[in-house]
Design an enzyme around this catalytic site. Structure first.
Site, PDB file in Angstrom:
ATOM      1  N   LEU A 139      -4.783  -5.117  -1.612  1.00  0.00           N
ATOM      2  CA  LEU A 139      -5.527  -4.235  -1.168  1.00  0.00           C
ATOM      3  C   LEU A 139      -6.906  -4.050  -1.951  1.00  0.00           C
ATOM      4  O   LEU A 139      -7.364  -3.191  -2.406  1.00  0.00           O
ATOM      5  CB  LEU A 139      -5.050  -2.492  -0.976  1.00  0.00           C
ATOM      6  CG  LEU A 139      -3.505  -2.618  -0.611  1.00  0.00           C
ATOM      7  CD1 LEU A 139      -2.998  -1.415  -1.218  1.00  0.00           C
ATOM      8  CD2 LEU A 139      -4.098  -2.302   0.577  1.00  0.00           C
ATOM      9  N   ASN A 199      -3.099   4.389   5.075  1.00  0.00           N
ATOM     10  CA  ASN A 199      -1.949   3.667   5.239  1.00  0.00           C
ATOM     11  C   ASN A 199      -0.595   4.391   3.582  1.00  0.00           C
ATOM     12  O   ASN A 199      -1.086   4.067   2.778  1.00  0.00           O
ATOM     13  CB  ASN A 199      -2.786   2.254   4.220  1.00  0.00           C
ATOM     14  CG  ASN A 199      -1.772   1.025   3.456  1.00  0.00           C
ATOM     15  OD1 ASN A 199      -0.101   1.403   4.241  1.00  0.00           O
ATOM     16  ND2 ASN A 199      -2.123   0.085   3.550  1.00  0.00           N
ATOM     17  N   CYS A 253       2.155   2.235   0.089  1.00  0.00           N
ATOM     18  CA  CYS A 253       1.439   1.791  -1.206  1.00  0.00           C
ATOM     19  C   CYS A 253       1.825   2.651  -2.275  1.00  0.00           C
ATOM     20  O   CYS A 253       2.769   3.358  -1.750  1.00  0.00           O
ATOM     21  CB  CYS A 253      -0.331   1.558  -1.212  1.00  0.00           C
ATOM     22  SG  CYS A 253      -0.904   3.362  -0.189  1.00  0.00           S
ATOM     23  N   ILE A 271       3.654  -1.127  13.188  1.00  0.00           N
ATOM     24  CA  ILE A 271       4.279  -1.109  12.079  1.00  0.00           C
ATOM     25  C   ILE A 271       3.023  -1.822  10.582  1.00  0.00           C
ATOM     26  O   ILE A 271       2.217  -2.792  11.490  1.00  0.00           O
ATOM     27  CB  ILE A 271       5.379  -2.059  11.889  1.00  0.00           C
ATOM     28  CG1 ILE A 271       5.450  -3.401  12.797  1.00  0.00           C
ATOM     29  CG2 ILE A 271       6.267  -1.145  12.327  1.00  0.00           C
ATOM     30  CD1 ILE A 271       6.761  -4.037  11.830  1.00  0.00           C
ATOM     31  N   ASN A 272       3.553  -1.551   9.434  1.00  0.00           N
ATOM     32  CA  ASN A 272       2.672  -2.542   8.723  1.00  0.00           C
ATOM     33  C   ASN A 272       3.933  -3.401   8.104  1.00  0.00           C
ATOM     34  O   ASN A 272       5.051  -3.615   9.471  1.00  0.00           O
ATOM     35  CB  ASN A 272       2.547  -1.292   7.588  1.00  0.00           C
ATOM     36  CG  ASN A 272       1.642  -1.353   6.798  1.00  0.00           C
ATOM     37  OD1 ASN A 272       0.831  -3.431   6.879  1.00  0.00           O
ATOM     38  ND2 ASN A 272       0.851  -1.043   6.011  1.00  0.00           N
ATOM     39  N   GLY A 312       2.291 -11.266  12.336  1.00  0.00           N
ATOM     40  CA  GLY A 312       2.160 -12.342  13.138  1.00  0.00           C
ATOM     41  C   GLY A 312       3.478 -12.380  14.235  1.00  0.00           C
ATOM     42  O   GLY A 312       4.494 -11.619  14.056  1.00  0.00           O
ATOM     43  N   GLY A 327       1.947  -8.470  15.026  1.00  0.00           N
ATOM     44  CA  GLY A 327       2.394  -9.918  16.846  1.00  0.00           C
ATOM     45  C   GLY A 327       1.896  -9.934  17.869  1.00  0.00           C
ATOM     46  O   GLY A 327       2.420 -11.004  18.056  1.00  0.00           O
ATOM     47  N   GLY A 370      -3.331  -7.997  15.092  1.00  0.00           N
ATOM     48  CA  GLY A 370      -3.620  -8.367  13.302  1.00  0.00           C
ATOM     49  C   GLY A 370      -4.220 -10.359  14.001  1.00  0.00           C
ATOM     50  O   GLY A 370      -5.392 -10.297  13.332  1.00  0.00           O
TER      51      GLY A 370
HETATM   52  C1  LIG Z   1      -4.460 -10.522   5.669  1.00  0.00           C
HETATM   53  C2  LIG Z   1      -4.135  -8.902   6.131  1.00  0.00           C
HETATM   54  C3  LIG Z   1      -4.127  -7.794   5.636  1.00  0.00           C
HETATM   55  C4  LIG Z   1      -3.750  -6.581   6.037  1.00  0.00           C
HETATM   56  N1  LIG Z   1      -4.231  -5.336   5.350  1.00  0.00           N
HETATM   57  C5  LIG Z   1      -3.970  -3.903   5.410  1.00  0.00           C
HETATM   58  C6  LIG Z   1      -4.611  -2.744   4.935  1.00  0.00           C
HETATM   59  O1  LIG Z   1      -5.537  -2.937   4.041  1.00  0.00           O
HETATM   60  N2  LIG Z   1      -4.334  -1.920   5.397  1.00  0.00           N
HETATM   61  C7  LIG Z   1      -2.917  -1.312   6.441  1.00  0.00           C
HETATM   62  O2  LIG Z   1      -2.810  -0.298   6.991  1.00  0.00           O
HETATM   63  N3  LIG Z   1      -2.771  -2.693   7.053  1.00  0.00           N
HETATM   64  C8  LIG Z   1      -2.927  -3.941   6.377  1.00  0.00           C
HETATM   65  N4  LIG Z   1      -2.351  -5.399   7.136  1.00  0.00           N
HETATM   66  C9  LIG Z   1      -1.252  -4.916   8.034  1.00  0.00           C
HETATM   67  C10 LIG Z   1      -2.040  -5.242   9.322  1.00  0.00           C
HETATM   68  O3  LIG Z   1      -2.411  -4.252   9.781  1.00  0.00           O
HETATM   69  C11 LIG Z   1      -1.218  -5.098  10.727  1.00  0.00           C
HETATM   70  O4  LIG Z   1      -0.114  -3.673  10.541  1.00  0.00           O
HETATM   71  C12 LIG Z   1       0.463  -6.058  10.556  1.00  0.00           C
HETATM   72  O5  LIG Z   1      -0.270  -7.477  10.110  1.00  0.00           O
HETATM   73  C13 LIG Z   1       1.418  -6.130  11.610  1.00  0.00           C
HETATM   74  O6  LIG Z   1       0.340  -6.515  12.577  1.00  0.00           O
HETATM   75  P1  LIG Z   1      -0.123  -7.963  12.271  1.00  0.00           P
HETATM   76  O7  LIG Z   1       1.416  -9.269  13.269  1.00  0.00           O
HETATM   77  O8  LIG Z   1      -0.635  -8.711  14.227  1.00  0.00           O
HETATM   78  O9  LIG Z   1      -0.985  -9.019  12.419  1.00  0.00           O
HETATM   79  C14 LIG Z   1      -3.222  -6.428   6.549  1.00  0.00           C
HETATM   80  C15 LIG Z   1      -2.055  -7.482   7.295  1.00  0.00           C
HETATM   81  C16 LIG Z   1      -2.510  -8.650   7.245  1.00  0.00           C
HETATM   82  C17 LIG Z   1      -2.239  -9.983   8.097  1.00  0.00           C
END
Ligand SMILES: Cc1cc2nc3c(=O)[nH]c(=O)nc-3n(C[C@H](O)[C@H](O)[C@H](O)COP(=O)(O)O)c2cc1C
Ligand SMILES: Cc1cc2nc3c(=O)[nH]c(=O)nc-3n(C[C@H](O)[C@H](O)[C@H](O)COP(=O)(O)OP(=O)(O)OC[C@H]3O[C@@H](n4cnc5c(N)ncnc54)[C@H](O)[C@@H]3O)c2cc1C
Ligand code: FES
Lengths: 302, 218
Positions: A72, A126, A129, A190-191, A216, A243, A264
């Site tokens: 973060l 978020n 945390c 989802i996160n 991913g 993903g 993402g």
């Molecule tokens: C490098 C990175 C940093 C991220 N930082 C945050 C963040 O600061 N706050 C948050 O709510 N989610 C954060 N996420 C989660 C993404 O917003 C997302 O929910 C998650 O990666 C799933 O989507 P994706 O598979 O398309 O990446 C982060 C993800 C990645 C890969």
């Protein structure tokens, strides 16, 4: 063709947004994507004060996915308002600010400050945390704590309030319901899923923080399932993510019940991903004779 | 940042330095270590790769009389060749180290621009036996004095760069090192690639990959 969707009272020109933490503060990707074309830009998670984040190595690639333990890291609310927001405000898109705190008080203070300035259209909380007061256990895994923190923020802001759910729970539909009951206008699902990687030869963890969040294509089936479960449990709109790489992936999330999607990890794979997905969605709609994207939302045939 | 196809595994683009930048071509010098580099080695002329770049900074060519000392370890020699070409009029001294003879790169090309590198290998199959930082320490012990003025430029494995930092303090040298960290976006957005510096975490892809040697906290 109508691509617009609603998140509570917030109207997006199309359902495609960026996922927090993967698109910086917007400017980083402006050479690749015309921000005016996006449904919304969601910025990196902010806290009241700047945070340094975790020591490196912070990421490790796994089959069809990646683990991250950025921790973060962010520039803090004040620097965001002064240095980043003016740039973003030039664009004809919705600005959604992701934020977090280490106590309910800090969540409230951060949300108050963000609600006091012009140009921010929605807040995304978020809750994945650690909670300082509860021995650093996660805000987003104990329904009682989740209810408390979301209600507290709801009381002090009129902005559209999105709660970003942690998938690291036994029943995500319950958590979505709790967020809805506490006054959230939408949920993000989802996160990242917590995971780990080890170097067998050195016996050391691949990440300095030992554990990290998996994102991913590897997590897409889980994310889809969770969106579907939440869709059945709540009436508020869902922002689906996890993903998504292609337009077809994004459409699957709409069918599972999301009103919008966030891109993402795909931004790293292809810096034009968000734009390509919008274009691909339009093409899909033409081919499938769909005139309004809302005809897809939650229309799983089963 | 480079990818070879649309596969989901490997997923992310990989960072590479520019070995040389010619009129119509860019050249990358790489070592085959894993998923992407194994795909790359089977590519044929006219196959298409996706590259975003150039990204980040490069080695600065400093003004003044300081004589450049270039130190490359293994594949870390890759980004130093263009620099050597650019500053050859300053008569750089080039140290190249590697595990074994076949990992010592492009010495022929260096000779063609008038640079005769000093070489060491861990197994003694080429040049002196031992690590290149030992050879450099020996050199500095004999050739460094309060009136000599050197500027070091280096890229290579972490232990080598760490040792160089100690040498630069001992012999009071200024200089620049290129660092590696795991990367995802390459454009400063994801904060994956940070290194610890005297002024806090900095992104290798954006503020780097080249940093003043005294700035890094190991
Ligand atoms: C490098 C990175 C940093 C991220 N930082 C945050 C963040 O600061 N706050 C948050 O709510 N989610 C954060 N996420 C989660 C993404 O917003 C997302 O929910 C998650 O990666 C799933 O989507 P994706 O598979 O398309 O990446 C982060 C993800 C990645 C890969
Ligand atoms: C700024 C920068 C510049 C670079 N320039 C060059 C260059 O000019 N030429 C070049 O060959 N490489 C360079 N690299 C390293 C290169 O990015 C990696 O070798 C590459 O990512 C490996 O990808 P892969 O898919 O083949 O290996 P992966 O499948 O990702 O990894 C396979 C195995 O190799 C190991 N590995 C991965 N990366 C490295 C590494 N950097 N060093 C040693 N072992 C590693 C992993 O631990 C793993 O066990 C650079 C890196 C950075 C950050
Ligand atoms: S690789 Fe994303 S910030 Fe450097």
């Amino acid at each position: 063709m109508n691509l617009s969707v609603n998140l509570g009272k917030l109207k997006l020109k199309n359902p495609v947004m960026t996922a927090s933490g993967t698109f910086g503060y917007g400017a980083e990707y402006s050479e690749f994507v015309n921000l005016n074309n996006l449904g919304a830009v969601v910025v990196k998670g902010l806290s009241l004060n700047p945070m340094a984040g975790n020591p490196p190595p912070r990421i490790y690639e796994t089959p069809c996915g990646m683990l991250n333990s950025i921790g973060l890291q962010n520039i803090g609310v004040e620097a965001f308002i002064k240095e980043k927001l003016p740039y973003l405000k030039q664009f004809d898109t919705k600005i959604i600010v992701n934020f977090f705190g280490d106590s309910i008080k800090e969540y409230v203070k951060t949300a108050e400050r963000l609600s006091s300035v012009n140009g921010i259209h929605a807040l995304e909380m978020n809750i994945s945390c650690p909670n300082k007061q509860a021995g650093w256990s996660i805000f987003g895994t104990d329904p009682k704590v989740t209810f408390k923190v979301v209600s507290a923020v709801r009381k002090i802001t009129d902005l559209t309030l999105i709660v970003k759910l942690s998938p690291n729970v036994t029943d995500i539909a319950l958590m979505a319901k709790v967020a809805e009951d506490a006054g959230a206008d939408a949920v993000s699902v989802i996160n990242t899923l917590t995971g780990m990687a080890i170097n067998a030869k050195t016996r050391q963890p691949r990440l300095a923080n030992i554990i990290g969040g998996l994102s991913g294509p590897a997590i897409k089936p889980i994310a889809l399932r969770m969106v579907w479960e939440c869709h059945k449990a709540v009436r508020i709109p869902i922002i689906g993510m996890g993903g998504i790489i292609s337009a077809e992936d994004a459409i699957e999330f709409l069918i599972a019940g999301s009103s919008a999607v966030a891109i993402g990890t795909a931004n790293f794979v292809n810096p034009k991903a968000a734009q390509d997905i919008i274009d691909g969605m339009k093409l899909f709609m033409i081919e499938e004779h769909i005139s309004n994207v809302k005809e897809l939302i939650g229309r799983l045939k089963c | 940042m480079l990818s070879a196809d649309n596969s989901l595994d490997p997923l992310l683009k990989r960072p590479f330095s520019l070995f040389r930048w010619l009129d119509k071509d860019i050249q990358i010098l790489y070592r085959v270590v894993g998923k992407l580099t194994n795909i790359l080695k089977d590519k044929k002329p006219d196959d298409i790769l996706e590259i975003i770049g150039p990204l980040g900074n490069g080695f600065p060519v400093i003004k003044g009389k300081a004589r450049p000392i270039l130190i490359g370890g293994g594949i870390g020699s890759a980004p130093l060749f263009s620099l050597a070409e650019t500053i050859k009029h300053k008569k750089p001294i080039f140290f190249i180290g590697a595990k074994t003879k076949k990992e010592i790169l492009y010495t022929y090309a260096l000779k063609s621009i008038g640079i005769n590198p000093i070489i060491s290998t861990d197994d003694g199959t080429l040049g002196q036996k031992g690590v290149i930082t030992n050879v450099l320490r020996e050199f500095l012990t004999h050739h460094s004095s309060p009136i000599t003025d050197y500027c070091i430029y280096a890229c290579g494995p972490r232990p080598m760069l760490k040792e160089l930092t100690l040498l630069s303090e001992k012999f009071n040298l200024k200089g620049y090192i290129a660092l590696e960290e795991n990367m995802a976006c390459g454009v400063g957005a994801c904060l994956s690639c940070v290194v610890n510096t005297k002024n806090g975490f900095k992104r290798v892809c954006k503020e780097g990959p080249v940093f003043p040697i005294e700035e890094i906290v190991w």
